[in-house]
Scaffold this motif. Structure first.
Motif, PDB file in Angstrom:
ATOM      1  N   HIS A 587       0.808  -1.224   0.000  1.00  0.00           N
ATOM      2  CA  HIS A 587       0.000   0.000   0.000  1.00  0.00           C
ATOM      3  C   HIS A 587       0.836   1.266   0.000  1.00  0.00           C
ATOM      4  N   VAL A 588       2.156   1.125  -0.130  1.00  0.00           N
ATOM      5  CA  VAL A 588       2.974   2.333  -0.239  1.00  0.00           C
ATOM      6  C   VAL A 588       2.915   2.769  -1.697  1.00  0.00           C
ATOM      7  N   PRO A 589       2.448   3.973  -1.938  1.00  0.00           N
ATOM      8  CA  PRO A 589       2.342   4.402  -3.332  1.00  0.00           C
ATOM      9  C   PRO A 589       3.704   4.416  -4.022  1.00  0.00           C
ATOM     10  N   MET A 590       3.682   4.102  -5.313  1.00  0.00           N
ATOM     11  CA  MET A 590       4.895   4.040  -6.107  1.00  0.00           C
ATOM     12  C   MET A 590       5.383   5.450  -6.442  1.00  0.00           C
ATOM     13  N   LEU A 591       6.684   5.622  -6.504  1.00  0.00           N
ATOM     14  CA  LEU A 591       7.239   6.874  -7.018  1.00  0.00           C
ATOM     15  C   LEU A 591       7.163   6.780  -8.537  1.00  0.00           C
ATOM     16  N   MET A 592       6.450   7.698  -9.171  1.00  0.00           N
ATOM     17  CA  MET A 592       6.282   7.608 -10.623  1.00  0.00           C
ATOM     18  C   MET A 592       7.113   8.670 -11.324  1.00  0.00           C
ATOM     19  N   VAL A 593       7.848   8.231 -12.324  1.00  0.00           N
ATOM     20  CA  VAL A 593       8.677   9.176 -13.080  1.00  0.00           C
ATOM     21  C   VAL A 593       8.532   8.918 -14.568  1.00  0.00           C
ATOM     22  N   ARG A 594       8.991   9.904 -15.329  1.00  0.00           N
ATOM     23  CA  ARG A 594       9.139   9.724 -16.766  1.00  0.00           C
ATOM     24  C   ARG A 594      10.614   9.575 -17.060  1.00  0.00           C
ATOM     25  N   GLU A 595      10.893   8.811 -18.092  1.00  0.00           N
ATOM     26  CA  GLU A 595      12.290   8.603 -18.458  1.00  0.00           C
ATOM     27  C   GLU A 595      12.952   9.948 -18.731  1.00  0.00           C
ATOM     28  N   GLY A 596      14.137  10.114 -18.200  1.00  0.00           N
ATOM     29  CA  GLY A 596      14.914  11.329 -18.436  1.00  0.00           C
ATOM     30  C   GLY A 596      14.773  12.370 -17.348  1.00  0.00           C
ATOM     31  N   GLU A 597      13.796  12.225 -16.488  1.00  0.00           N
ATOM     32  CA  GLU A 597      13.583  13.254 -15.475  1.00  0.00           C
ATOM     33  C   GLU A 597      14.689  13.258 -14.420  1.00  0.00           C
ATOM     34  N   LEU A 598      14.897  14.450 -13.866  1.00  0.00           N
ATOM     35  CA  LEU A 598      15.805  14.584 -12.733  1.00  0.00           C
ATOM     36  C   LEU A 598      14.930  14.582 -11.477  1.00  0.00           C
ATOM     37  N   VAL A 599      15.259  13.686 -10.554  1.00  0.00           N
ATOM     38  CA  VAL A 599      14.354  13.416  -9.436  1.00  0.00           C
ATOM     39  C   VAL A 599      15.067  13.686  -8.121  1.00  0.00           C
ATOM     40  N   LYS A 600      14.350  14.304  -7.226  1.00  0.00           N
ATOM     41  CA  LYS A 600      14.881  14.530  -5.880  1.00  0.00           C
ATOM     42  C   LYS A 600      14.037  13.745  -4.889  1.00  0.00           C
ATOM     43  N   VAL A 601      14.696  13.088  -3.962  1.00  0.00           N
ATOM     44  CA  VAL A 601      13.984  12.330  -2.929  1.00  0.00           C
ATOM     45  C   VAL A 601      14.517  12.777  -1.573  1.00  0.00           C
ATOM     46  N   THR A 602      13.618  13.139  -0.697  1.00  0.00           N
ATOM     47  CA  THR A 602      14.001  13.483   0.673  1.00  0.00           C
ATOM     48  C   THR A 602      13.531  12.353   1.572  1.00  0.00           C
ATOM     49  N   ILE A 603      14.422  11.853   2.399  1.00  0.00           N
ATOM     50  CA  ILE A 603      14.050  10.778   3.316  1.00  0.00           C
ATOM     51  C   ILE A 603      14.280  11.256   4.738  1.00  0.00           C
ATOM     52  N   SER A 604      13.256  11.174   5.564  1.00  0.00           N
ATOM     53  CA  SER A 604      13.381  11.529   6.982  1.00  0.00           C
ATOM     54  C   SER A 604      13.034  10.299   7.795  1.00  0.00           C
ATOM     55  N   ASN A 605      13.864   9.999   8.751  1.00  0.00           N
ATOM     56  CA  ASN A 605      13.624   8.797   9.558  1.00  0.00           C
ATOM     57  C   ASN A 605      13.174   9.175  10.968  1.00  0.00           C
ATOM     58  N   ARG A 606      11.886   9.058  11.200  1.00  0.00           N
ATOM     59  CA  ARG A 606      11.336   9.361  12.526  1.00  0.00           C
ATOM     60  C   ARG A 606      11.261   8.124  13.410  1.00  0.00           C
ATOM     61  N   SER A 607      11.654   6.975  12.890  1.00  0.00           N
ATOM     62  CA  SER A 607      11.495   5.744  13.657  1.00  0.00           C
ATOM     63  C   SER A 607      12.688   5.531  14.574  1.00  0.00           C
ATOM     64  N   PHE A 608      12.686   4.403  15.279  1.00  0.00           N
ATOM     65  CA  PHE A 608      13.718   4.180  16.295  1.00  0.00           C
ATOM     66  C   PHE A 608      14.875   3.318  15.842  1.00  0.00           C
ATOM     67  N   LEU A 609      14.932   3.021  14.559  1.00  0.00           N
ATOM     68  CA  LEU A 609      16.048   2.235  14.068  1.00  0.00           C
ATOM     69  C   LEU A 609      16.516   2.850  12.762  1.00  0.00           C
ATOM     70  N   GLU A 610      17.724   2.466  12.352  1.00  0.00           N
ATOM     71  CA  GLU A 610      18.184   2.957  11.060  1.00  0.00           C
ATOM     72  C   GLU A 610      17.547   2.145   9.944  1.00  0.00           C
ATOM     73  N   HIS A 611      17.411   2.770   8.791  1.00  0.00           N
ATOM     74  CA  HIS A 611      16.875   2.073   7.630  1.00  0.00           C
ATOM     75  C   HIS A 611      17.807   2.285   6.454  1.00  0.00           C
ATOM     76  N   PRO A 612      18.474   1.227   6.003  1.00  0.00           N
ATOM     77  CA  PRO A 612      19.326   1.341   4.822  1.00  0.00           C
ATOM     78  C   PRO A 612      18.461   1.282   3.565  1.00  0.00           C
ATOM     79  N   MET A 613      18.105   2.435   3.049  1.00  0.00           N
ATOM     80  CA  MET A 613      17.157   2.475   1.933  1.00  0.00           C
ATOM     81  C   MET A 613      17.892   2.225   0.618  1.00  0.00           C
ATOM     82  N   HIS A 614      17.431   1.224  -0.096  1.00  0.00           N
ATOM     83  CA  HIS A 614      18.113   0.747  -1.299  1.00  0.00           C
ATOM     84  C   HIS A 614      17.206   0.886  -2.506  1.00  0.00           C
ATOM     85  N   LEU A 615      17.629   1.725  -3.428  1.00  0.00           N
ATOM     86  CA  LEU A 615      16.905   1.884  -4.686  1.00  0.00           C
ATOM     87  C   LEU A 615      17.602   1.030  -5.735  1.00  0.00           C
ATOM     88  N   HIS A 616      16.847   0.154  -6.358  1.00  0.00           N
ATOM     89  CA  HIS A 616      17.420  -0.681  -7.418  1.00  0.00           C
ATOM     90  C   HIS A 616      17.606   0.136  -8.708  1.00  0.00           C
TER      91      HIS A 616
END
Ligand code: C2O
Ligand code: CU
Length: 698
Positions: A587-616
């Motif tokens: 149920h996490v919505p997909m990040l949608m892009v068009r080919e060629g776009e320059l994309v910025k992603v901001t990640i904030s971690n409010r939880s109590f553990l670290e999250h190694p976020m991996h984009l394929h």
């Protein structure tokens, strides 16, 4: 180059939690006393209570600035760490507290005047029970208690952006309860006489009705959450799209929908190049009982009968062909090339880019080695158990132009295995000290891979060293580090280089200080492990260099991700969930892009553990960490370890069309829903996930 770890986010979170809890308890007590004020036994008592409660209200009002301060402290970590508090939680108590100060406190002062005669002179209502039952005496305080309850519950459920719906629900809910309270208040006084508080059976009935109402509400929500959390037996992993990314108009998020500009392209088209491969490998997955260096046994699943799997070493430019053969008894599996930006169909994600390879089956992967450096490969089917049990191995790509000869290389994968002796930290399946002889003066390179779920701290004692690559990407102008502690998140890699001194050098994983790697001229000798030191900060290490885009670039699209915890259900089981923007997959919505776009992603971690976020399929450039620009060598990562309380701004070019996993590389978290996708407009997958399909996508 060094930054002390971020001031304890969880402490500051706990202060805020505590203040909210005290505020709730305190005002619930004050509201109750105020409500009962008309029933004081004597007029003298009523006066005394009024004076005390006026003071109590003024003192209790101080809890609001206290909560504002604890919220502002959280704001210090970034807007997303405090937005819900500043926009919803604090106003919900601040407004009724203000009403209490302006309306209730003066009323209580009048009620508390020494004698009825004085009160009459002062042109105020007498200290009669009826006057004490006026709404102005208890209603604002009851509103504080209700607001305080919602404000407190909101901390537990941590609404994520967009906050409009949580705001409407919170304000609306409080308003609704207050309307009910107000209406009941209206008939408290009949003909100047305050109705008695319910006693005996009436009291029991009232408590029962109240409890039942709460149970129905909470139970209804929990039941709905429980049912909707059940994973369908057969589903597509990329069903929903992010609706609030900023960009040029909506992108078609349903590759199956019609009437949009782009033709539908199945991702199976995006395969590696044809032609005769330069390097061929076969990875045979089998069930295996294996032993660590101490003799401890692991009930493993392994590639080619070894843990970690065989080192795949290729040269930049090589066309690589890897055949996965599944000879396990009953474990369908795949291979994913962690950190390699391969064509989408070669990415090895069961249920997204291929079907899991069943026992007895095989699958061929082909890709051109375009990057250089240290990578790894692992199963991407039920990976939280399969990788844990051993289905992973190192992958090294040497540069097309060979570097200086004579470098001694050690490829070291850190991993925690479940053994017959419990969880055991290992380096290449060694849980004891490994010794190697290295002649003084030899250039040494250690390729460090964290194949575990949690971040690890490494030290290298006995020599200054350089971090020459992070996640495979070369560091520009690395400088010498001394007695430094290296934090490496799950899935991440560092290359360390130094010239072998004439005395021992020791690599240590601080989770297993007795183990590690000891290099010495004769393969003997001792050196105590280094157990502490200033922490390495890759965002300030090395020297800046040109990048194709940066913080000042115009971004075609930007996304905000908030990582958090909340109680809830996943697949019908109650958990403390790991969420992305409040949701768990699918149920996490997909990040949608068009080919060629320059994309910025901001990640904030409010939880109590670290999250190694991996984009394929992509490498992201780190723009900033915790609000500070990255000032060192350009930092290109495939796995960004966001610690509790941290935030990152990242950028990437959408130049590898397909449907890509973007997930926490704590594979337990991923398996529990901390998974989302990056989707290119117009691309679809023919593969399905879910129990009925045999594809366990995580
Ligand atoms: Cu290393 Cu999606 O994985
Ligand atoms: Cu995680």
């Amino acid at each position: 180059m060094f930054e002390p770890s971020i001031p304890a986010y969880d402490d500051n979170f706990n202060y805020d939690f505590l203040v909210a809890l005290v505020l709730l308890g305190y005002w619930a007590a004050v509201a109750r006393r105020l409500h009962r004020l008309p029933h004081a036994r004597t007029a003298a008592r009523l006066r005394r209570s009024s004076r005390r409660l006026a003071l109590a209200a003024v003192v209790g009002a101080l809890l609001v600035p206290a909560r504002l301060v604890t919220s502002l402290v959280l704001y210090g970590y970034g807007w997303h760490f405090a937005a819900d508090r500043l926009l919803i939680g604090v106003p919900l108590v601040a407004l009724p507290v203000l009403a209490t100060l302006l309306v209730t406190v003066p009323a209580l002062r009048r009620l508390g005047r020494p004698s009825p005669e004085d009160a009459a002179e002062a042109d105020a209502p007498p200290a009669s029970p009826a006057a004490a039952a006026a709404p102005r005496v208890s209603f604002p305080a009851r509103a504080v208690a209700v607001g305080g309850l919602v404000s407190f519950v909101m901390i537990l459920f941590a609404p994520a952006p967009p906050l409009l719906v949580p705001a409407l629900v919170s304000y609306g809910g409080v308003a609704l309860v207050l309307v009910v309270i107000w209406r009941r208040h209206a008939n408290r006084v009949r003909d100047g006489v305050v109705r008695p508080l319910p006693r005996g059976a009436a009291r029991v009935r009232r408590v029962a009705v109240g409890t039942a109402a709460v149970l129905v509400l909470v139970g209804g929500y929990a039941g709905w959450d429980w049912q909707t959390s059940k994973l369908p037996d057969d589903y597509r992993m990329t069903e929903q799209a992010m609706t609030y990314g900023k960009g040029p108009g909506p992108v078609d998020h349903s590759a199956h929908s019609h009437g949009v500009g782009l033709p539908d392209r199945p991702l199976t088209r995006f395969t590696g190049p044809a032609g005769k491969p330069d390097k061929r490998f076969t990875l045979i997955a089998t069930d295996a009982k294996l032993t660590l260096s101490s003799g401890t046994t692991v009930d493993a699943i392994a590639f080619n009968g070894q843990i970690p799997g065989p080192e795949l070493r290729v040269r930049q430019g090589d066309l690589v062909e890897v055949t996965l053969v599944n000879r396990t008894a009953d474990t369908p599996t795949t291979v994913h090339w962690h950190g390699l930006d391969v064509p989408n169909a070669e990415d090895g994600v069961a249920g997204l880019t291929q079907n899991a390879v069943p026992p007895g089956g095989s699958h061929v992967y082909r890709w051109r080695a375009e990057q250089v450096g240290t990578y790894w490969y692992h199963s991407h089917q039920a990976s939280s158990t399969q990788v844990r049990r051993g289905l992973f191995g190192p992958l090294v790509i040497d540069p097309a132009q060979p570097g200086p000869a004579g470098v001694r290389e050690f490829v070291v994968a850190a991993h925690v295995f479940d053994t017959d002796k419990g969880d055991t930290s290992t380096l290449n399946a060694a849980d004891t000290l490994r010794r190697e002889a290295v002649a003084p003066g030899t250039p040494v390179r250690i390729r460090l891979i964290n194949a575990d779920n949690f971040r690890k701290y490494f030290t290298l004692a006995g020599t200054p060293f350089k971090v020459t690559a992070v996640d495979g990407g070369a560091v520009n102008a690395p400088t010498d580090l001394y007695r430094t502690k290296l934090m490496l998140g799950g899935g991440g890699r560092y290359d360390l280089e130094f010239t072998m001194p004439s005395a021992p050098v020791r690599l240590t994983d601080l989770a297993a200080v007795g183990a590690g790697l000891l290099l010495s001229p004769d393969g003997q000798g001792e050196l105590a492990p280094l157990t502490d030191g200033p922490e390495f900060d890759a965002t300030r290490y090395g020297s800046p260099a040109a990048t194709p885009f940066g913080p000042e670039s115009h971004f075609d699209r930007s996304f905000d991700l908030v990582l958090d915890n909340r109680p809830g259900f996943y697949d019908g089981q109650p958990y403390y969930l790991w969420t992305i923007n409040g949701h768990v997959s699918p149920h996490v919505p997909m990040l949608m892009v068009r080919e060629g776009e320059l994309v910025k992603v901001t990640i904030s971690n409010r939880s109590f553990l670290e999250h190694p976020m991996h984009l394929h399929g992509h490498h992201v450039l780190v723009l900033s960490r915790n609000g500070h620009r990255a000032t060192g060598s350009p930092l290109w990562l495939d796995t960004v370890t966001v610690l509790s309380g941290e935030s990152y701004e990242l950028a990437f070019r959408a130049d590898n069309p397909g449907l890509w996993m973007d997930h926490c590389h704590n594979l337990q978290h991923a398996a529990m829903g901390m998974t989302m996708h990056l989707g290119y407009e117009g691309i679809s997958t023919p593969f399905h996930a879910g129990r009925a399909t045999g594809n366990l996508a995580e």
